[in-house]
Design a protein around this motif. Structure first.
Motif, PDB file in Angstrom:
ATOM      1  N   ALA A 158      42.019  67.821  39.338  1.00  0.00           N
ATOM      2  CA  ALA A 158      41.923  66.836  38.260  1.00  0.00           C
ATOM      3  C   ALA A 158      43.265  66.528  37.611  1.00  0.00           C
ATOM      4  N   GLU A 159      44.042  67.545  37.296  1.00  0.00           N
ATOM      5  CA  GLU A 159      45.320  67.324  36.613  1.00  0.00           C
ATOM      6  C   GLU A 159      46.292  66.551  37.493  1.00  0.00           C
ATOM      7  N   THR A 160      46.384  66.938  38.766  1.00  0.00           N
ATOM      8  CA  THR A 160      47.275  66.246  39.702  1.00  0.00           C
ATOM      9  C   THR A 160      46.857  64.791  39.870  1.00  0.00           C
ATOM     10  N   GLU A 181      45.245  62.898  37.764  1.00  0.00           N
ATOM     11  CA  GLU A 181      45.540  62.135  36.539  1.00  0.00           C
ATOM     12  C   GLU A 181      47.026  61.828  36.430  1.00  0.00           C
ATOM     13  N   GLU A 182      47.861  62.819  36.730  1.00  0.00           N
ATOM     14  CA  GLU A 182      49.312  62.624  36.648  1.00  0.00           C
ATOM     15  C   GLU A 182      49.790  61.539  37.611  1.00  0.00           C
ATOM     16  N   ASN A 183      49.181  61.456  38.777  1.00  0.00           N
ATOM     17  CA  ASN A 183      49.620  60.519  39.807  1.00  0.00           C
ATOM     18  C   ASN A 183      48.818  59.216  39.821  1.00  0.00           C
ATOM     19  N   ARG A 231      37.295  70.098  42.626  1.00  0.00           N
ATOM     20  CA  ARG A 231      37.540  68.890  41.832  1.00  0.00           C
ATOM     21  C   ARG A 231      38.316  69.228  40.560  1.00  0.00           C
ATOM     22  N   SER A 232      37.940  70.321  39.905  1.00  0.00           N
ATOM     23  CA  SER A 232      38.643  70.729  38.687  1.00  0.00           C
ATOM     24  C   SER A 232      40.097  71.068  38.977  1.00  0.00           C
TER      25      SER A 232
END
Length: 264
Positions: free
Chosen positions: A197-199, A201-203, A193-194
């Motif tokens: 997380a960034e991908t 949020e970006e999408n 999950r971590s």
């Protein structure tokens, strides 16, 4: 089917989060006394509180021990000298180019992912054989069969687990002790999950949506087309630990969503 493990003691290594915590919860729900294990008192205490909220009245013991060396295994064995069920879940992973994987890296993966299970099985299996009942489960991975080019060191350690589990099953032949491996595929554990997380949020995606895209891109052979949940993996492990699974031993049981392209 009602799985009842009342009166049984189950040790799940690295059980403060992710798949390990889900397995611990499933075993606690089935009535087992569960020995939780983590590398810090804070993580063990937090896991204990999480399980008591999910399973009020659960019988729990917490042991702090780092299983990356023999001293950690000895510490855990001293705190919990006898168990009926051993789930060798502890493991480390991470991508790294082959030329950058040092001798120290190889040794760390061998000690944590392989020798932890060897040491604990060597101790606890004696008591299981004497009682003529027990369950040993190694949490391997589909990477044991599909060796990742960017994690050869990890794949090797997971393949080694399969060999040990199969050999131990033969060693316990004709007894009430079973030894099996469970092979998860991509799973929505805390670490995964971590990573997503960034991908996500970006999408503008949910973690589940990002996970499905990852699986379809990186594991195109997946039939499930999404990551498994930790509970889906835990369900298989709890069954293998049950009295009902008495004829299942020496097996490598995949919970990989069909990633391994094989009919057996």
């Amino acid at each position: 089917m009602r799985i009842d493990l009342s009166g049984k003691t189950a040790l799940v290594t690295a059980s403060t989060a992710g798949i390990g915590l889900a397995i611990a919860q499933g075993l606690a729900e089935s009535g087992a006394l569960v020995v939780l294990n983590g590398r810090s008192q804070a993580s063990v205490d937090a896991a204990r509180q999480t399980l008591l909220q999910a399973v009020p009245g659960a019988s729990l013991q917490g042991v702090v021990a780092d299983l990356g060396d023999a001293a950690g295994a000895a510490q855990l064995i001293k705190a919990a000298p006898t168990v009926d069920i051993l789930v060798n879940n502890v493991g480390i992973y991470g991508p790294k180019p082959f030329f950058d994987v040092t001798d120290e890296d190889w040794e760390a993966y061998f000690q944590t992912n392989v020798m932890s299970g060897v040491r604990l099985s060597r101790h606890y299996l004696r008591g299981m054989l004497a009682a003529d009942w027990g369950r040993v489960v190694f949490i391997s991975s589909e990477s044991a069969l599909n060796i990742p080019a960017d994690m050869i060191h990890y794949g090797f350690s997971k393949t080694a687990q399969l060999a040990i589990a199969r050999g131990l099953a033969k060693f316990a032949a004709g007894t009430g002790v079973t030894v099996n491996s469970v092979l998860p595929g991509p799973t929505l554990s805390d670490g995964f999950r971590s990573m997503l997380a960034e991908t996500a949020e970006e999408n503008g995606q949910s973690i589940e949506e990002a996970g499905a895209e990852f699986v379809q891109a990186e594991r195109p052979s997946s039939i499930l087309r999404r990551p498994a949940t930790v509970d889906e993996v835990a369900n298989m492990v709890v069954y293998v630990c049950s009295l009902q699974a008495s004829a299942t031993t020496g097996a490598a049981l995949r919970v990989d969503g069909g990633v391994v392209d094989s009919i057996v």
